[in-house]
Design a protein around this motif. Structure first.
Motif, PDB file in Angstrom:
ATOM      1  N   LEU A  22       0.853  -1.199   0.000  1.00 22.48           N
ATOM      2  CA  LEU A  22       0.000   0.000   0.000  1.00 22.48           C
ATOM      3  C   LEU A  22       0.875   1.229   0.000  1.00 22.48           C
ATOM      4  CD1 LEU A  22      -2.710  -0.731   2.741  1.00 22.48           C
ATOM      5  CD2 LEU A  22      -3.103  -0.488   0.287  1.00 22.48           C
ATOM      6  N   GLN A  23       0.507   2.212  -0.813  1.00 19.25           N
ATOM      7  CA  GLN A  23       1.176   3.503  -0.726  1.00 19.25           C
ATOM      8  C   GLN A  23       0.745   4.169   0.574  1.00 19.25           C
ATOM      9  OE1 GLN A  23       1.700   6.180  -3.978  1.00 19.25           O
ATOM     10  NE2 GLN A  23       0.697   4.758  -5.381  1.00 19.25           N
ATOM     11  N   SER A  24       1.649   4.913   1.177  1.00 22.36           N
ATOM     12  CA  SER A  24       1.324   5.498   2.486  1.00 22.36           C
ATOM     13  C   SER A  24       0.143   6.470   2.380  1.00 22.36           C
ATOM     14  CB  SER A  24       2.552   6.176   3.092  1.00 22.36           C
ATOM     15  OG  SER A  24       3.059   7.115   2.180  1.00 22.36           O
ATOM     16  N   THR A  25       0.024   7.186   1.272  1.00 25.62           N
ATOM     17  CA  THR A  25      -1.106   8.116   1.111  1.00 25.62           C
ATOM     18  C   THR A  25      -2.426   7.361   1.075  1.00 25.62           C
ATOM     19  OG1 THR A  25       0.375   9.048  -0.539  1.00 25.62           O
ATOM     20  CG2 THR A  25      -1.636  10.269  -0.057  1.00 25.62           C
ATOM     21  N   VAL A  26      -2.440   6.236   0.349  1.00 28.15           N
ATOM     22  CA  VAL A  26      -3.665   5.442   0.253  1.00 28.15           C
ATOM     23  C   VAL A  26      -3.995   4.851   1.619  1.00 28.15           C
ATOM     24  CG1 VAL A  26      -4.729   3.402  -0.812  1.00 28.15           C
ATOM     25  CG2 VAL A  26      -3.303   4.930  -2.188  1.00 28.15           C
ATOM     26  N   ARG A  27      -2.962   4.364   2.320  1.00 28.93           N
ATOM     27  CA  ARG A  27      -3.172   3.817   3.656  1.00 28.93           C
ATOM     28  C   ARG A  27      -3.760   4.892   4.574  1.00 28.93           C
ATOM     29  NH1 ARG A  27      -0.576  -0.550   6.158  1.00 28.93           N
ATOM     30  NH2 ARG A  27       1.043  -0.590   4.562  1.00 28.93           N
ATOM     31  N   GLY A  28      -3.191   6.097   4.505  1.00 23.12           N
ATOM     32  CA  GLY A  28      -3.654   7.196   5.349  1.00 23.12           C
ATOM     33  C   GLY A  28      -5.100   7.566   5.050  1.00 23.12           C
ATOM     34  N   LEU A  29      -5.422   7.684   3.758  1.00 22.12           N
ATOM     35  CA  LEU A  29      -6.776   8.035   3.336  1.00 22.12           C
ATOM     36  C   LEU A  29      -7.788   7.002   3.834  1.00 22.12           C
ATOM     37  CD1 LEU A  29      -7.882   9.725   0.202  1.00 22.12           C
ATOM     38  CD2 LEU A  29      -8.768   7.432   0.429  1.00 22.12           C
ATOM     39  N   CYS A  30      -7.417   5.720   3.754  1.00 16.50           N
ATOM     40  CA  CYS A  30      -8.320   4.656   4.189  1.00 16.50           C
ATOM     41  C   CYS A  30      -8.523   4.700   5.702  1.00 16.50           C
ATOM     42  CB  CYS A  30      -7.763   3.296   3.784  1.00 16.50           C
ATOM     43  SG  CYS A  30      -7.953   3.011   2.035  1.00 16.50           S
ATOM     44  N   GLU A  31      -7.442   4.927   6.431  1.00 17.44           N
ATOM     45  CA  GLU A  31      -7.566   4.988   7.899  1.00 17.44           C
ATOM     46  C   GLU A  31      -8.426   6.173   8.307  1.00 17.44           C
ATOM     47  OE1 GLU A  31      -3.608   4.799   9.543  1.00 17.44           O
ATOM     48  OE2 GLU A  31      -3.411   2.671   9.039  1.00 17.44           O
ATOM     49  N   LEU A  32      -8.195   7.292   7.612  1.00 20.17           N
ATOM     50  CA  LEU A  32      -8.955   8.525   7.887  1.00 20.17           C
ATOM     51  C   LEU A  32     -10.459   8.302   7.716  1.00 20.17           C
ATOM     52  CD1 LEU A  32      -7.980  11.593   8.285  1.00 20.17           C
ATOM     53  CD2 LEU A  32      -8.548  11.877   5.882  1.00 20.17           C
ATOM     54  N   LEU A  33     -10.828   7.586   6.641  1.00 19.61           N
ATOM     55  CA  LEU A  33     -12.246   7.448   6.305  1.00 19.61           C
ATOM     56  C   LEU A  33     -12.848   6.113   6.752  1.00 19.61           C
ATOM     57  CD1 LEU A  33     -12.024   8.876   2.673  1.00 19.61           C
ATOM     58  CD2 LEU A  33     -12.828  10.083   4.703  1.00 19.61           C
ATOM     59  N   GLY A  34     -12.020   5.269   7.332  1.00 22.47           N
ATOM     60  CA  GLY A  34     -12.523   3.959   7.756  1.00 22.47           C
ATOM     61  C   GLY A  34     -12.892   3.063   6.591  1.00 22.47           C
ATOM     62  N   LEU A  35     -12.164   3.193   5.476  1.00 22.76           N
ATOM     63  CA  LEU A  35     -12.444   2.371   4.293  1.00 22.76           C
ATOM     64  C   LEU A  35     -11.345   1.324   4.125  1.00 22.76           C
ATOM     65  CD1 LEU A  35     -13.521   5.228   1.856  1.00 22.76           C
ATOM     66  CD2 LEU A  35     -15.022   3.562   2.961  1.00 22.76           C
ATOM     67  N   ASP A  36     -11.673   0.262   3.395  1.00 20.70           N
ATOM     68  CA  ASP A  36     -10.723  -0.828   3.204  1.00 20.70           C
ATOM     69  C   ASP A  36     -10.125  -0.762   1.794  1.00 20.70           C
ATOM     70  OD1 ASP A  36      -9.350  -3.212   2.997  1.00 20.70           O
ATOM     71  OD2 ASP A  36     -10.831  -4.315   4.180  1.00 20.70           O
ATOM     72  N   PRO A  37      -8.813  -0.600   1.689  1.00 22.56           N
ATOM     73  CA  PRO A  37      -8.197  -0.495   0.350  1.00 22.56           C
ATOM     74  C   PRO A  37      -8.403  -1.760  -0.491  1.00 22.56           C
ATOM     75  CG  PRO A  37      -6.519  -0.735   2.066  1.00 22.56           C
ATOM     76  CD  PRO A  37      -7.819  -0.515   2.767  1.00 22.56           C
ATOM     77  N   LEU A  38      -8.741  -2.866   0.171  1.00 22.99           N
ATOM     78  CA  LEU A  38      -9.011  -4.095  -0.586  1.00 22.99           C
ATOM     79  C   LEU A  38     -10.268  -3.967  -1.442  1.00 22.99           C
ATOM     80  CD1 LEU A  38      -8.167  -6.719   2.162  1.00 22.99           C
ATOM     81  CD2 LEU A  38      -7.008  -6.499  -0.047  1.00 22.99           C
ATOM     82  N   ASN A  39     -11.127  -3.006  -1.096  1.00 21.24           N
ATOM     83  CA  ASN A  39     -12.350  -2.787  -1.886  1.00 21.24           C
ATOM     84  C   ASN A  39     -12.181  -1.695  -2.933  1.00 21.24           C
ATOM     85  OD1 ASN A  39     -13.764  -4.711  -0.394  1.00 21.24           O
ATOM     86  ND2 ASN A  39     -14.363  -3.206   1.152  1.00 21.24           N
ATOM     87  N   PHE A  40     -11.018  -1.052  -2.932  1.00 23.56           N
ATOM     88  CA  PHE A  40     -10.793   0.066  -3.857  1.00 23.56           C
ATOM     89  C   PHE A  40     -10.451  -0.451  -5.255  1.00 23.56           C
ATOM     90  CE2 PHE A  40      -9.612   4.163  -1.425  1.00 23.56           C
ATOM     91  CZ  PHE A  40     -10.675   3.986  -0.565  1.00 23.56           C
ATOM     92  N   ALA A  41     -10.912   0.283  -6.249  1.00 21.40           N
ATOM     93  CA  ALA A  41     -10.613  -0.084  -7.636  1.00 21.40           C
ATOM     94  C   ALA A  41      -9.159   0.196  -7.980  1.00 21.40           C
ATOM     95  CB  ALA A  41     -11.516   0.700  -8.583  1.00 21.40           C
ATOM     96  N   ASN A  42      -8.597  -0.684  -8.795  1.00 15.16           N
ATOM     97  CA  ASN A  42      -7.281  -0.487  -9.404  1.00 15.16           C
ATOM     98  C   ASN A  42      -7.481  -0.506 -10.913  1.00 15.16           C
ATOM     99  OD1 ASN A  42      -5.544  -1.314  -6.823  1.00 15.16           O
ATOM    100  ND2 ASN A  42      -7.240  -2.743  -7.059  1.00 15.16           N
TER     101      ASN A  42
END
Lengths: 337, 337
Positions: free
Chosen positions: B252-272
């Protein structure tokens, strides 16, 4: 309560899977779709046993209204692409379909459209092997748009194309002109010609394939957007010859003729969804006409003119006077297909 | 004055012809399009010399906004379909594209999108051979939607598919997760993470084709809508086995990790839009990772888990606790692709 399409149906989650299973898998069921992969895998021998070339074509369908006398957007989306393959000399085989749905579309409407596509595909002998569904928020699309792309095999002996058109060739249409355009115009503009008009929307491979064995067929086009006039201009561009047609020979339903006279419109510019323009050598003209007349979709086929040296498109009127048929800048009716 | 798309550009008349010539023919120029027929005609030997099967896939693209960091709707429309072919083991060859344009779209915008498609297609080694353009009145579509359908040839030795997945197989991702989804979320929700995020949108055939010669590759999917989680669920459905992944292994890129933690979202559900999930035999895991690491698009590739007997999708968390990864009913973000 009417169940409607929601954004969740296009999200790639559980709701998407359910929609695909309930609507599309049920309607289009076949082994390609059952594989549930991101792409259909087709043995190339399925094509090579039928021909030496593949035809590939696509169209998006945005017609308004989505249901009309003689068809619906689903039937149209199958016929349109099947016909684009068939006029190239191909045997239509495989179809993809991409749906763009508006949030709020009744699911029963989508069901009806999918069932219509399945029925038409069966009739046309084409298999829907891969697809995609997107849902956009209310207002980002008008109800439903469909894209289809088709693949067909072109038999080795067939070599149709505008480049083969020669001076003296005959121009044939497969039936009455402008039925689809007039039908949509009648509904959209509320002209009130009730029951009298119906779209000619039909898959034409079963008509066209009888021409595969006739020597002297030069080029075929289905006369959709822009009508027969647009096709004649394409033939002129693609061949370098002129196209001369005779007004008194044009097959027209009396209702379409009436509607055109009433509104001052030319049926040659009206869209058709089940008619083709065929250029043939003078030697095979009769044979082509006989072949067309034997098929229910070709009983009104007629020779309407010929290919000439002078590079323009002309219409010889009822009193023998010839006038130029310009390609209009646009068609009066948006979203005709 | 900015020139804009009018209904006439989609009518099949003179304006249509001009638009096609000026925008699409100029950008995509090739002999297939120059034939000006309703269908591309492709010699089947072009495919049979590369493989024994054909892959056929389609997607519609409705992303909002149409330009975003790392790409645009045109680039996406080429990459998405190229990748759907490539993950099936195919060499991408031919592409169709169908444009649905809103009346009023600036012509320079369409030009920019067409140029982007041409550039991406060249990079991906695929040829745009046939197309269609429709224009709908203002309000009937949001700016521009694009459909592409693609054809590729699958080399004889390749037989990838979910049915080949076995217990004990390893699960590999080709790079950092969620970059596309996070980028679009950041823009659409005005989260203000400026310059830090960029979509991973890329054509992946040049990465995937190095896996053609490795024995033990079972199945590949690109993790678009629904993210890696949706792919793992598809792998479970298609194989009958469970998928177990390890949270600490997720790139995970740190920005994406941060954004997910901030919003309570799971990057595993994010589109690539430039990442694949690969299931491989344990024996070839290292070889596949080495191959991926040698390519710029695969430098962050990692093994993230394995195929297990129990038929569910689980994530082993940072403290060793395993939890079920359910497939969400929907994704929070519509129009992600």
């Amino acid at each position: 309560m009417i169940k409607t399409i929601s954004l969740a149906h296009g999200s790639g989650g559980l709701a998407s899977t359910e929609l695909i299973d309930q609507i599309f898998m049920r309607a289009f069921d076949n082994s390609f779709l059952q594989a549930h992969e991101d792409q259909a895998k087709i043995k190339l021998t399925e094509l090579t046993q039928l021909g030496d070339r593949m035809a590939f074509s696509t169209d998006s369908y945005v017609i308004d209204p989505i249901f009309f006398p003689g068809g619906d957007i689903g039937k149209l989306a199958v016929c349109g692409t099947v016909n684009d393959l068939a006029v190239g000399g191909a045997i239509p085989l495989y179809l993809s379909c991409g749906f763009i749905l508006e949030e709020g579309l009744p699911i029963c409407t989508l069901q009806e459209i999918a069932d219509s596509m399945a029925k038409t595909a069966k009739e046309a002998g084409i298999t829907i092997v891969t697809g995609d569904t997107k849902v956009v928020p209310n207002g980002a699309v008008d109800k439903i748009f469909i894209n289809t792309a088709g693949i067909g095999a072109i038999p080795t002996q067939i070599n149709w194309g505008m480049a083969h058109i020669k001076e003296g060739d005959k121009i044939i249409v497969s039936g009455t002109l402008g039925d689809h355009g007039a039908t949509i115009l009648n509904i959209r503009e509320k002209l009130g010609l009730i029951g009298a008009l119906s779209s000619d929307c039909a898959p034409l491979y079963s008509l066209i394939h009888h021409l595969h064995t006739i020597d002297g067929v030069r080029a075929i086009r289905d006369a959709t957007r822009g009508g027969v006039n647009a096709v004649l201009h394409e033939f002129m561009q693609g061949s370098g010859y002129g196209m001369k047609i005779i007004e008194s020979e044009l097959p027209l339903q009396s209702t379409v003729r009436g509607l055109c006279e009433l509104l001052g419109l030319d049926p040659l510019n009206f869209a058709n969804e089940g008619k083709v323009v065929i250029v043939v050598s003078p030697e095979c003209e009769l044979q082509v006409l006989q072949s067309l007349h034997r098929h229910p979709l070709g009983i009104n086929a007629k020779s309407i003119g010929e290919v000439v040296t002078k590079r323009n498109v002309t219409l010889q009127g009822l009193y023998g006077i010839e006038r130029l048929l310009d390609l209009p800048h646009n068609e009066p009716l948006p979203r005709i297909c």
